[in-house]
Motif scaffolding. Structure first.
Motif, PDB file in Angstrom:
ATOM      1  N   ILE A  13     -24.477  47.904   9.365  1.00 41.69           N
ATOM      2  CA  ILE A  13     -25.622  47.225   8.758  1.00 41.69           C
ATOM      3  C   ILE A  13     -26.865  47.435   9.614  1.00 41.69           C
ATOM      4  O   ILE A  13     -27.958  47.688   9.096  1.00 41.69           O
ATOM      5  CB  ILE A  13     -25.324  45.728   8.591  1.00 41.69           C
ATOM      6  CG1 ILE A  13     -24.204  45.514   7.565  1.00 41.69           C
ATOM      7  CG2 ILE A  13     -26.583  44.968   8.165  1.00 41.69           C
ATOM      8  CD1 ILE A  13     -23.733  44.078   7.445  1.00 41.69           C
ATOM      9  N   GLY A  14     -26.684  47.337  10.921  1.00 38.82           N
ATOM     10  CA  GLY A  14     -27.820  47.511  11.822  1.00 38.82           C
ATOM     11  C   GLY A  14     -28.453  48.878  11.704  1.00 38.82           C
ATOM     12  O   GLY A  14     -29.688  49.014  11.791  1.00 38.82           O
ATOM     13  N   SER A  15     -27.645  49.906  11.486  1.00 41.23           N
ATOM     14  CA  SER A  15     -28.188  51.258  11.366  1.00 41.23           C
ATOM     15  C   SER A  15     -29.083  51.406  10.143  1.00 41.23           C
ATOM     16  O   SER A  15     -30.018  52.210  10.138  1.00 41.23           O
ATOM     17  CB  SER A  15     -27.048  52.282  11.312  1.00 41.23           C
ATOM     18  OG  SER A  15     -26.293  52.135  10.109  1.00 41.23           O
ATOM     19  N   VAL A  16     -28.809  50.605   9.117  1.00 48.49           N
ATOM     20  CA  VAL A  16     -29.622  50.655   7.894  1.00 48.49           C
ATOM     21  C   VAL A  16     -30.958  49.960   8.099  1.00 48.49           C
ATOM     22  O   VAL A  16     -31.999  50.421   7.604  1.00 48.49           O
ATOM     23  CB  VAL A  16     -28.856  50.006   6.718  1.00 48.49           C
ATOM     24  CG1 VAL A  16     -29.753  49.911   5.483  1.00 48.49           C
ATOM     25  CG2 VAL A  16     -27.590  50.785   6.403  1.00 48.49           C
ATOM     26  N   PHE A  17     -30.943  48.872   8.869  1.00 45.77           N
ATOM     27  CA  PHE A  17     -32.146  48.058   9.024  1.00 45.77           C
ATOM     28  C   PHE A  17     -32.835  48.251  10.372  1.00 45.77           C
ATOM     29  O   PHE A  17     -33.782  47.528  10.680  1.00 45.77           O
ATOM     30  CB  PHE A  17     -31.792  46.577   8.839  1.00 45.77           C
ATOM     31  CG  PHE A  17     -31.410  46.229   7.438  1.00 45.77           C
ATOM     32  CD1 PHE A  17     -32.375  45.922   6.484  1.00 45.77           C
ATOM     33  CD2 PHE A  17     -30.073  46.223   7.035  1.00 45.77           C
ATOM     34  CE1 PHE A  17     -32.020  45.608   5.182  1.00 45.77           C
ATOM     35  CE2 PHE A  17     -29.712  45.910   5.735  1.00 45.77           C
ATOM     36  CZ  PHE A  17     -30.686  45.614   4.803  1.00 45.77           C
ATOM     37  N   GLY A  18     -32.388  49.207  11.157  1.00 40.30           N
ATOM     38  CA  GLY A  18     -32.999  49.441  12.452  1.00 40.30           C
ATOM     39  C   GLY A  18     -32.775  48.298  13.424  1.00 40.30           C
ATOM     40  O   GLY A  18     -33.677  47.937  14.187  1.00 40.30           O
ATOM     41  N   MET A  19     -31.584  47.710  13.393  1.00 40.46           N
ATOM     42  CA  MET A  19     -31.240  46.587  14.250  1.00 40.46           C
ATOM     43  C   MET A  19     -29.988  46.932  15.048  1.00 40.46           C
ATOM     44  O   MET A  19     -29.140  47.698  14.600  1.00 40.46           O
ATOM     45  CB  MET A  19     -30.965  45.329  13.409  1.00 40.46           C
ATOM     46  CG  MET A  19     -32.108  44.889  12.535  1.00 40.46           C
ATOM     47  SD  MET A  19     -31.582  43.645  11.283  1.00 40.46           S
ATOM     48  CE  MET A  19     -31.067  42.281  12.343  1.00 40.46           C
ATOM     49  N   SER A  20     -29.889  46.340  16.224  1.00 42.78           N
ATOM     50  CA  SER A  20     -28.664  46.497  16.997  1.00 42.78           C
ATOM     51  C   SER A  20     -27.572  45.621  16.392  1.00 42.78           C
ATOM     52  O   SER A  20     -27.850  44.683  15.627  1.00 42.78           O
ATOM     53  CB  SER A  20     -28.889  46.107  18.450  1.00 42.78           C
ATOM     54  OG  SER A  20     -29.099  44.705  18.567  1.00 42.78           O
ATOM     55  N   ALA A  21     -26.335  45.914  16.736  1.00 48.12           N
ATOM     56  CA  ALA A  21     -25.222  45.095  16.250  1.00 48.12           C
ATOM     57  C   ALA A  21     -25.369  43.651  16.706  1.00 48.12           C
ATOM     58  O   ALA A  21     -25.061  42.713  15.953  1.00 48.12           O
ATOM     59  CB  ALA A  21     -23.900  45.678  16.733  1.00 48.12           C
ATOM     60  N   ASN A  22     -25.865  43.450  17.928  1.00 44.41           N
ATOM     61  CA  ASN A  22     -26.067  42.089  18.439  1.00 44.41           C
ATOM     62  C   ASN A  22     -27.113  41.347  17.626  1.00 44.41           C
ATOM     63  O   ASN A  22     -26.961  40.144  17.350  1.00 44.41           O
ATOM     64  CB  ASN A  22     -26.472  42.119  19.908  1.00 44.41           C
ATOM     65  CG  ASN A  22     -25.306  42.435  20.823  1.00 44.41           C
ATOM     66  OD1 ASN A  22     -24.151  42.294  20.429  1.00 44.41           O
ATOM     67  ND2 ASN A  22     -25.607  42.863  22.045  1.00 44.41           N
ATOM     68  N   HIS A  23     -28.188  42.035  17.253  1.00 43.78           N
ATOM     69  CA  HIS A  23     -29.226  41.395  16.451  1.00 43.78           C
ATOM     70  C   HIS A  23     -28.713  41.027  15.064  1.00 43.78           C
ATOM     71  O   HIS A  23     -29.088  39.976  14.505  1.00 43.78           O
ATOM     72  CB  HIS A  23     -30.442  42.314  16.329  1.00 43.78           C
ATOM     73  CG  HIS A  23     -31.265  42.362  17.577  1.00 43.78           C
ATOM     74  ND1 HIS A  23     -32.156  43.391  17.839  1.00 43.78           N
ATOM     75  CD2 HIS A  23     -31.333  41.524  18.634  1.00 43.78           C
ATOM     76  CE1 HIS A  23     -32.740  43.171  19.009  1.00 43.78           C
ATOM     77  NE2 HIS A  23     -32.255  42.037  19.504  1.00 43.78           N
ATOM     78  N   VAL A  24     -27.854  41.867  14.509  1.00 44.70           N
ATOM     79  CA  VAL A  24     -27.245  41.536  13.220  1.00 44.70           C
ATOM     80  C   VAL A  24     -26.368  40.299  13.359  1.00 44.70           C
ATOM     81  O   VAL A  24     -26.400  39.391  12.521  1.00 44.70           O
ATOM     82  CB  VAL A  24     -26.423  42.720  12.682  1.00 44.70           C
ATOM     83  CG1 VAL A  24     -25.665  42.300  11.408  1.00 44.70           C
ATOM     84  CG2 VAL A  24     -27.319  43.904  12.383  1.00 44.70           C
ATOM     85  N   ALA A  25     -25.589  40.244  14.441  1.00 41.24           N
ATOM     86  CA  ALA A  25     -24.722  39.086  14.678  1.00 41.24           C
ATOM     87  C   ALA A  25     -25.540  37.811  14.806  1.00 41.24           C
ATOM     88  O   ALA A  25     -25.159  36.749  14.282  1.00 41.24           O
ATOM     89  CB  ALA A  25     -23.878  39.306  15.928  1.00 41.24           C
ATOM     90  N   VAL A  26     -26.678  37.901  15.495  1.00 42.30           N
ATOM     91  CA  VAL A  26     -27.556  36.739  15.639  1.00 42.30           C
ATOM     92  C   VAL A  26     -28.117  36.326  14.281  1.00 42.30           C
ATOM     93  O   VAL A  26     -28.186  35.126  13.953  1.00 42.30           O
ATOM     94  CB  VAL A  26     -28.702  37.042  16.629  1.00 42.30           C
ATOM     95  CG1 VAL A  26     -29.763  35.940  16.588  1.00 42.30           C
ATOM     96  CG2 VAL A  26     -28.160  37.187  18.050  1.00 42.30           C
TER      97      VAL A  26
END
Length: 227
Positions: A172-185
């Motif tokens: 998901i992060g790769s689609v939105f330009g976010m790290s995995a940690n930011h997605v988790a947050v």
């Protein structure tokens, strides 16, 4: 008028004029899915639609809002009792007509409703919990839309109740330009906000001073899932 159906709506519906009519209209819209599911369990779909309409007409004509008192318990329990009484009285009238007024036969037939009462209440509670959760999710989605984050919300919303698959946050992060940690947050914040919105949905359907946390625990048990 607030989108949340609360005891304040019930109290407002006791009055006269446009405010009372608006309160009743919102009340009917908010709880119609729960009552439709309740009546659908007792007949075909078209009859359930008719029964739901008949119940709300009965609610209005008999001014049941005037009998609802927050101090006596949750509005959920009040509404279930009102619907159950309405259903029993409608069935009693039908059975009486068919039996030519034979009271013994009517009461004998109604005993089957008493035997099924506990299960009916459990099903009603689950429908109520699902409706509360659905309304809270709708509000959460509206907030995301206003914040310009609707696309992200739609990608994350299934994670509000499900554990992520392996590497799902990274994908998901790769689609939105976010790290995995930011997605988790982001997921955690959505879960926390959903819990708060569920609490808002519940708070004024309870008696004054009732513990919302207790009702949240009830909702979890009714859904058999963690928020």
């Amino acid at each position: 008028m607030s989108a949340t159906t609360r005891w304040s709506l019930i109290l407002a519906a006791r009055g006269q004029g446009s405010d009372a009519r608006d309160a009743l209209a919102e009340l009917c819209a908010a709880y119609r899915p729960v009552l439709l599911a309740y009546f659908r369990r007792h007949g075909e779909a078209q009859r359930a639609e008719d029964e739901t309409q008949a119940f709300f007409l009965h609610f209005l004509q008999q001014r049941l809002a005037e009998r609802a008192e927050p101090e006596r318990g949750s509005f959920r329990a009040f509404l279930f009792t009102a619907a159950e009484n309405h259903r029993r009285e409608r069935l009693r009238a039908e059975l009486t007509a068919k039996r030519g007024g034979g009271a013994w036969h009517v009461e004998d037939a109604l005993q089957t409703l008493v035997d099924a009462g506990t299960d009916l209440a459990t099903q009603f509670d689950r429908d109520w919990a699902l409706q509360v959760l659905a309304r809270a999710r709708d509000r959460l989605r509206e907030e995301a839309d206003r914040a310009g984050r609707l696309t992200l919300f739609d990608a994350l919303q299934h994670l509000l109740a499900e554990a992520p698959e392996a590497d799902e946050y990274s994908r998901i992060g790769s689609v939105f330009g976010m790290s995995a940690n930011h997605v988790a947050v982001a997921v955690k914040r959505l879960r926390d906000r959903l819990r708060a919105l569920v609490g808002h949905e519940l708070v004024d359907t309870l008696a004054p001073g009732a513990d919302v946390e207790v009702e949240l625990e009830w909702l979890k048990r009714a859904l058999r899932a963690e928020l």
